[in-house]
Design an enzyme around this catalytic site. Structure first.
Site, short mmCIF file in Angstrom:
data_model
loop_
_atom_site.label_atom_id
_atom_site.label_comp_id
_atom_site.label_asym_id
_atom_site.label_seq_id
_atom_site.Cartn_x
_atom_site.Cartn_y
_atom_site.Cartn_z
N ARG A 154 -1.87 -2.22 -3.51
CA ARG A 154 -3.19 -1.44 -3.61
C ARG A 154 -2.96 0.02 -4.73
O ARG A 154 -2.18 0.39 -4.45
CB ARG A 154 -2.84 -0.52 -2.06
N ASN A 162 0.59 -1.09 -0.20
CA ASN A 162 -0.13 0.13 0.00
C ASN A 162 0.88 0.76 0.29
O ASN A 162 1.40 1.66 0.89
CB ASN A 162 -0.64 0.10 1.30
N HIS A 176 -13.32 3.24 -1.18
CA HIS A 176 -12.53 2.62 -0.14
C HIS A 176 -13.07 1.41 -1.09
O HIS A 176 -14.13 0.31 -0.15
CB HIS A 176 -13.80 2.85 0.53
#
Ligand code: ADP
Length: 395
Positions: free
Chosen positions: A89, A8, A178
Site C-alpha cells: 500500500r 501496509n 482512501h
C-alpha cells in the site's frame, strides 16, 4: 501461485497479511510495531493461534526479518508458502500513478520523490519497499496507491482556485485518499444491488479513524472530500477536516510555527480536540450519557457529513446508493441514523429496525420505499490490494 503478501507500512510499524487470492481467505496476519526502538513488538496470527514477542527492531529490514521469523515460528515457513507477489500500500501516487504498478528501481525512486507531498507516509512506504525487495528478491512487488482511484476526477474537481502557476510549481491540487477502500466498497455495493457499477451513482462514506466521502459515477471517482493531503473534509479522530485556511495564517501570525500548526490540526483536533477522545466509541458513550462536549463533537461530525452528502447529491444529480463503511460507518447505528435524518426530501429513508440489526455482512438499511438505497458494506482494503497486485502480476 495464489498467495499474495500484503504490506501496509508506516514509519514505525508494518502490518502484513498473507491472502489466498482465489478464495480471498486470510492465511496469516501480523503487526510489527515500535520499529526503531529497543522494545519492538511482533504479533503474528494464524487461524486459532497468536504468537507475540518483543525484541529490538532497528529498521524496516529488521522488521521484515522478524516477520519471516514469525512464519517459521508458526510452522509455515514463507519459502514453502508459494508467495506469488508482494503488494504494497502506498499513500501518495501524485499525478503520475493511475493504477497498481509493478515496482522497479525507478518506480521506487518516484515513490520516494512523492514524499515531498506526503512526508509522513511515502518515505515509510519507500523504506518498506526497499527492505521487502531485499527480503524477497525473487518475486514481483506491486505498489497499490491510495490516490490512484481518484485520478479520474475532472480538472474542475481537483483544481483549487489559487494562482495556477503556484499550484503547478508546488503540486497543490486535490489528490484524494482512501481510494483502495472507495473502489472495493463501490464494487461490493454494486454486487449487493446486483447491478453493474457502470450504471450507478454512488456516495461512499468511509468513516474510520481517518474519514472521507467519495462521489462515484459509473465506477469512476468524480469528487472526494480529502484534498492535497488527508487532512481535508470530514471530522476525523484527531484531524480537523475542513477549516478556513485563513485560520492557519492567523495561528501562525499569533506565534505558532509550522510544526505546531501541523500537530494541532493533524494530531490534536477532530473528535479528540472537541471532546477529549479520538475513539468514536467514547464519543458515542458520552452522547448517551448526555456529556455536552461529546454531543457537540457528534453534531459537528453529523453536520459535516450532511454537507458532503448534499454536495455529492447535487454534483451527481442524485444517487442510487449511499454506502457506510469502515469502523464507524459499519458499527455506529445512531450516527448512520443521524446522518440520514431529515433527508427524506432527497428520497433517503433509513429503516430503523434494519439499521439497528446486528450484522457484519453487507446489507441494506433503507426502507423499501426509499428512492436511494442506503447500505452498510464492510471495507476490505487488504483483499483489494491483493486483487490489484495479482491483476498486475497476471498481466
Ligand atoms: P482505521 O482508520 O484506523 O482503519 P477503523 O476503520 O478501524 O479505523 O475505525 C476505527 C473507528 O471505528 C474508531 O473511532 C472506533 O471507535 C470506531 N468504532 C468501532 N466500533 C464502533 C462502534 N461499535 N460504535 C462506534 N464507533 C465504533
Amino acid at each position: 501461485m495464489h498467495n499474495i503478501l500484503v504490506i501496509n507500512a508506516g514509519s514505525s510499524s508494518i502490518k502484513y497479511q498473507l491472502i489466498d487470492c482465489v478464495t480471498g481467505q486470510r492465511r496469516t496476519s501480523g503487526l510489527v510495531e515500535r520499529i526503531g526502538e529497543a522494545n519492538g513488538r511482533v504479533q503474528h496470527e494464524v487461524p486459532g493461534e497468536a504468537f507475540v514477542w518483543e525484541t529490538p527492531i532497528a529498521d524496516h529490514s529488521a522488521a521484515f526479518r522478524q516477520m519471516v521469523h514469525g512464519f517459521a515460528k508458526a510452522g509455515t515457513p514463507l519459502a514453502e508458502l508459494d508467495v506469488a507477489a508482494v503488494g504494497h500500500r502506498v499513500v501518495q501516487g501524485g499525478s503520475e500513478f493511475h493504477g497498481p504498478t509493478l515496482i522497479t528501481d525507478e518506480v521506487a525512486e518516484q515513490i520516494l520523490a512523492l514524499g515531498e507531498l506526503a512526508p509522513l507516509h511515502n518515505p515509510a512506504n519507500y523504506s518498506a519497499i526497499v527492505a521487502a525487495r531485499e527480503t524477497f528478491p525473487d518475486v514481483p512487488h506491486v505498489a497499490v496507491f491510495d490516490t490512484a482511484f481518484h485520478q479520474t476526477m475532472p480538472e474542475a474537481a481537483y483544481s483549487y482556485a489559487i494562482d495556477k502557476n503556484a499550484a503547478e510549481k508546488y503540486g497543490v491540487r486535490r489528490y484524494g485518499f482512501h481510494g483502495i477502500s472507495h473502489q472495493v466498497v463501490s464494487q461490493r455495493a454494486a454486487a449487493l444491488l446486483d447491478r453493474p457499477v457502470s450504471e450507478l451513482k454512488q456516495i461512499i462514506l468511509h468513516l474510520g479513524n481517518g474519514a472521507s466521502a467519495c462521489a462515484i459515477d459509473g465506477g469512476r471517482s468524480v469528487d472526494t472530500s480529502m484534498g492535497m493531503t488527508p487532512l481535508a473534509g470530514l471530522v476525523m479522530g484527531t484531524r480537523s477536516g475542513d477549516i478556513d485556511p485563513g485560520a492557519l495564517l492567523h495561528l501562525m501570525r499569533a506565534g505558532l510555527d509550522v510544526d505546531a500548526v501541523d500537530r494541532l490540526l493533524n494530531k490534536e483536533s477532530g473528535l479528540l480536540g472537541l471532546a477529549g477522545s479520538n475513539d468514536m466509541r467514547d464519543i458515542r458513550a458520552g452522547v448517551a450519557a448526555g456529556d455536552e462536549a461529546a454531543m457537540l463533537a457528534f453534531e459537528v461530525t453529523i453536520r459535516r457529513l450532511k454537507h458532503y452528502i448534499g454536495a455529492y447529491l447535487a454534483l451527481l444529480g442524485g444517487a442510487d446508493t449511499i454506502v457506510f463503511t469502515a469502523g464507524v460507518g459499519e458499527n455506529h447505528v445512531p450516527l448512520r441514523a443521524a446522518a440520514c435524518a431529515g433527508l427524506e426530501w432527497f428520497g433517503i429513508e433509513i429503516d430503523a429496525e434494519r439499521n439497528a440489526a446486528p450484522s457484519s455482512a453487507a446489507r441494506v438499511i433503507s426502507s423499501d420505499s426509499s428512492r436511494v438505497t442506503v447500505l452498510v458494506v464492510p471495507t476490505d482494503e487488504e483483499a483489494e490490494i491483493a486483487r490489484q497486485t495479482l491483476e498486475v502480476v497476471a498481466g
